[in-house]
Design a protein around this motif. Structure first.
Motif, mmCIF file in Angstrom:
data_model
loop_
_atom_site.group_PDB
_atom_site.id
_atom_site.type_symbol
_atom_site.label_atom_id
_atom_site.label_comp_id
_atom_site.label_asym_id
_atom_site.label_seq_id
_atom_site.Cartn_x
_atom_site.Cartn_y
_atom_site.Cartn_z
ATOM 1 N N ILE A 376 -8.807 7.921 -1.662
ATOM 2 C CA ILE A 376 -7.557 8.460 -1.129
ATOM 3 C C ILE A 376 -6.474 8.412 -2.202
ATOM 4 C CG2 ILE A 376 -5.744 8.121 0.606
ATOM 5 C CD1 ILE A 376 -8.332 9.259 1.770
ATOM 6 N N HIS A 377 -6.480 7.369 -3.015
ATOM 7 C CA HIS A 377 -5.503 7.234 -4.099
ATOM 8 C C HIS A 377 -5.640 8.408 -5.077
ATOM 9 C CE1 HIS A 377 -3.383 4.341 -7.145
ATOM 10 N NE2 HIS A 377 -2.881 5.561 -7.170
ATOM 11 N N GLU A 378 -6.867 8.701 -5.478
ATOM 12 C CA GLU A 378 -7.088 9.807 -6.402
ATOM 13 C C GLU A 378 -6.651 11.132 -5.777
ATOM 14 O OE1 GLU A 378 -10.710 11.941 -8.939
ATOM 15 O OE2 GLU A 378 -11.156 10.303 -7.562
ATOM 16 N N ALA A 379 -6.941 11.303 -4.480
ATOM 17 C CA ALA A 379 -6.545 12.528 -3.784
ATOM 18 C C ALA A 379 -5.026 12.695 -3.800
ATOM 19 C CB ALA A 379 -7.061 12.495 -2.345
ATOM 20 N N TYR A 380 -4.301 11.598 -3.547
ATOM 21 C CA TYR A 380 -2.833 11.674 -3.526
ATOM 22 C C TYR A 380 -2.280 12.022 -4.909
ATOM 23 C CZ TYR A 380 2.043 10.266 -2.974
ATOM 24 O OH TYR A 380 3.413 10.250 -2.957
ATOM 25 N N LYS A 381 -2.847 11.439 -5.943
ATOM 26 C CA LYS A 381 -2.390 11.713 -7.318
ATOM 27 C C LYS A 381 -2.547 13.204 -7.641
ATOM 28 C CE LYS A 381 -3.413 8.871 -10.691
ATOM 29 N NZ LYS A 381 -4.183 7.962 -11.586
ATOM 30 N N ILE A 382 -3.641 13.792 -7.208
ATOM 31 C CA ILE A 382 -3.888 15.206 -7.509
ATOM 32 C C ILE A 382 -2.978 16.113 -6.678
ATOM 33 C CG2 ILE A 382 -5.613 17.043 -7.310
ATOM 34 C CD1 ILE A 382 -7.709 14.993 -8.167
ATOM 35 N N VAL A 383 -2.810 15.790 -5.387
ATOM 36 C CA VAL A 383 -1.945 16.603 -4.526
ATOM 37 C C VAL A 383 -0.513 16.611 -5.063
ATOM 38 C CG1 VAL A 383 -0.870 16.731 -2.248
ATOM 39 C CG2 VAL A 383 -3.323 16.373 -2.434
ATOM 40 N N LYS A 384 -0.043 15.480 -5.543
ATOM 41 C CA LYS A 384 1.327 15.378 -6.054
ATOM 42 C C LYS A 384 1.603 16.379 -7.177
ATOM 43 C CE LYS A 384 3.411 11.576 -6.946
ATOM 44 N NZ LYS A 384 3.666 10.255 -7.564
ATOM 45 N N LEU A 385 0.603 16.740 -7.934
ATOM 46 C CA LEU A 385 0.782 17.651 -9.062
ATOM 47 C C LEU A 385 1.191 19.063 -8.610
ATOM 48 C CD1 LEU A 385 -2.321 16.619 -11.229
ATOM 49 C CD2 LEU A 385 0.069 15.894 -11.519
ATOM 50 N N SER A 386 0.785 19.424 -7.392
ATOM 51 C CA SER A 386 1.061 20.779 -6.887
ATOM 52 C C SER A 386 2.161 20.808 -5.827
ATOM 53 C CB SER A 386 -0.223 21.383 -6.293
ATOM 54 O OG SER A 386 -1.279 21.363 -7.216
ATOM 55 N N LEU A 387 2.585 19.668 -5.370
ATOM 56 C CA LEU A 387 3.470 19.572 -4.205
ATOM 57 C C LEU A 387 4.883 20.083 -4.498
ATOM 58 C CD1 LEU A 387 3.018 18.442 -1.314
ATOM 59 C CD2 LEU A 387 4.083 16.313 -2.105
#
Length: 420
Positions: A376-387
């Protein structure tokens, strides 16, 4: 273990012995009797149901505390910290008190093996016994009939609703699940039922046990208008009540139970209290620009309620879902309502042996816009890049999903601050 003073080590120990246990309430009741835990002077509420147990318990606790009662609450599972599971007069206890109770249970249980939940339930009851409480609220863990909380004969039981969940333990249809939840019924005691469509198995068990059912839309009522709601009960009629953060169905159920139990909560306390009750992880909006919403929804009924709440929000941008689930959950049924509104799915296995695997998540999530990651941590880090500010992140699927996300967000936010 008796000399250990670390709460985390105690919890790891309990998880380890849990794997060796065959559930047996008669054994648990025998140990509870040795501990003198079965004859509390406090009034006991037991709360069961598929969804809404935690919010119903929170509303009961708040209204009773604001009316001057001494209240103990036992709830599960915890979201972030084990200490959340026991509250006395609205406050958690320190780790030392929990460790002390664990040591005493360990001493008394002798050679009897207890499951994790059985052990901590005895520990909670032991903590309550040491206080002078007027009321104890017990949230059932799973089902009711074989749940550890069911060693206690409650003065009034509550069943929120009947949905499909924990099928490997409770059965694969509503008749079977209702039968298990009806195990908390007691002879000549009231049980307040929030389920509109009551299965015949529940009615039959109530008749066998001579339990007095108080049913929604027959014995008590509530209805919602645009900006207020009304509550009708034989003992009180309340109109133009303020809307609440938790589901109105659970608020009304708690109010009904309190009045059937004989606690005459004043209208002044009700109006001042109900809109203040919030529960972490239940449609919790932790950011608005962009929206970040976390919810512990982990079965189809809870997911449908969450979908309706999301639709009420004015989200202008894209919606990113972060999801992790346990292996025994109906992933397809939970995901289904969101397929038309979620733009991108980010899934990951959870930090437990019970997690749904990456393969299972990928199989049950929409193809084409799903990415499966390691955490979940990795998923959040990646989503933040496009948010972007008009976008939204929706985190759901399990208590563990929300817990892992909150931990990840705390780490990432600290990292962001350090870069400034």
């Amino acid at each position: 273990m008796r000399k250990n003073n670390s709460l985390s080590i105690w919890l790891k120990y309990l998880e380890k012995i849990d794997k060796k246990v065959v559930f047996n309430l008669s054994k648990l009741k025998f140990i509870a009797k040795k501990l003198n835990l079965l004859n509390s002077k406090a009034f006991i509420f037991t709360v069961a149901g598929t969804n809404g147990k935690g919010t119903t318990c929170a509303m009961l606790e708040t209204l009773l505390l604001n009316s001057g009662y001494q209240v103990g609450l036992y709830t599960s599972p915890h979201l972030i910290n084990y200490l959340e599971r026991v509250r006395i007069n609205g406050s958690i206890l320190d780790a030392e008190e929990h460790i002390s109770s664990f040591k005493y249970i360990e001493l008394v249980r002798c050679s009897y093996l207890l499951s994790y939940f059985e052990f901590i339930t005895l520990a909670a009851l032991f903590l309550f016994q040491k206080k002078s409480l007027d009321i104890i609220i017990l949230e059932v863990g799973v089902g009711g009939r074989l749940d550890a909380t069911n060693i206690i004969d409650s003065d009034l039981s509550i069943i929120t609703n009947i949905g499909i969940d924990h099928t490997s333990v409770l059965g694969y249809n509503r008749l079977s699940i209702a039968r298990e939840k009806s195990g908390i019924f007691r002879k000549n005691k009231i049980s307040v039922i929030g389920e509109i469509d009551i299965p015949d198995s529940m009615k039959n068990i109530a008749k066998e046990k001579k339990t007095i059912l108080k049913k929604i839309n027959k014995d008590w009522f509530w209805n919602k208008k645009n900006h207020y709601w009304n509550f009708i009960h034989p003992d009180i009629e309340l109109f133009s009540l303020p809307l609440t953060h938790i589901p109105l169905s659970n608020t009304a159920l708690a109010l009904s139970a309190l009045y059937y139990a004989g606690f005459k909560i004043t209208e002044e306390v009700i109006r001042a209290s109900i809109s203040r009750v919030k529960l972490p992880g239940r449609f919790q909006i932790i950011s608005s620009f962009p929206f970040i919403i976390v919810d512990v929804a982990h079965n189809p009924d809870a997911a449908l309620y969450l979908f309706k709440k999301i639709n009420d929000l004015d989200i202008k941008g894209k919606i990113y879902a972060l999801i992790g689930m346990l292996e025994d959950k109906d992933i397809s049924g939970i995901v289904h309502p969101f397929k038309k509104i979620i733009n991108y799915w980010y899934a990951a296995p959870l930090k437990t042996s019970r997690t749904a695997t990456s393969e299972k998540l990928k199989k049950n999530l929409p193809s084409g816009n799903t990415i499966v990651l390691n955490s979940i941590h990795e998923a959040y880090k990646i989503v933040k890049l496009s948010l972007k500010k008009q976008d939204a992140i929706l985190v759901f699927g399990s208590f563990l999903t929300v817990s892992e996300f909150i931990s990840a967000k705390n780490i990432e936010d600290k990292t962001d601050i350090s870069k400034i």
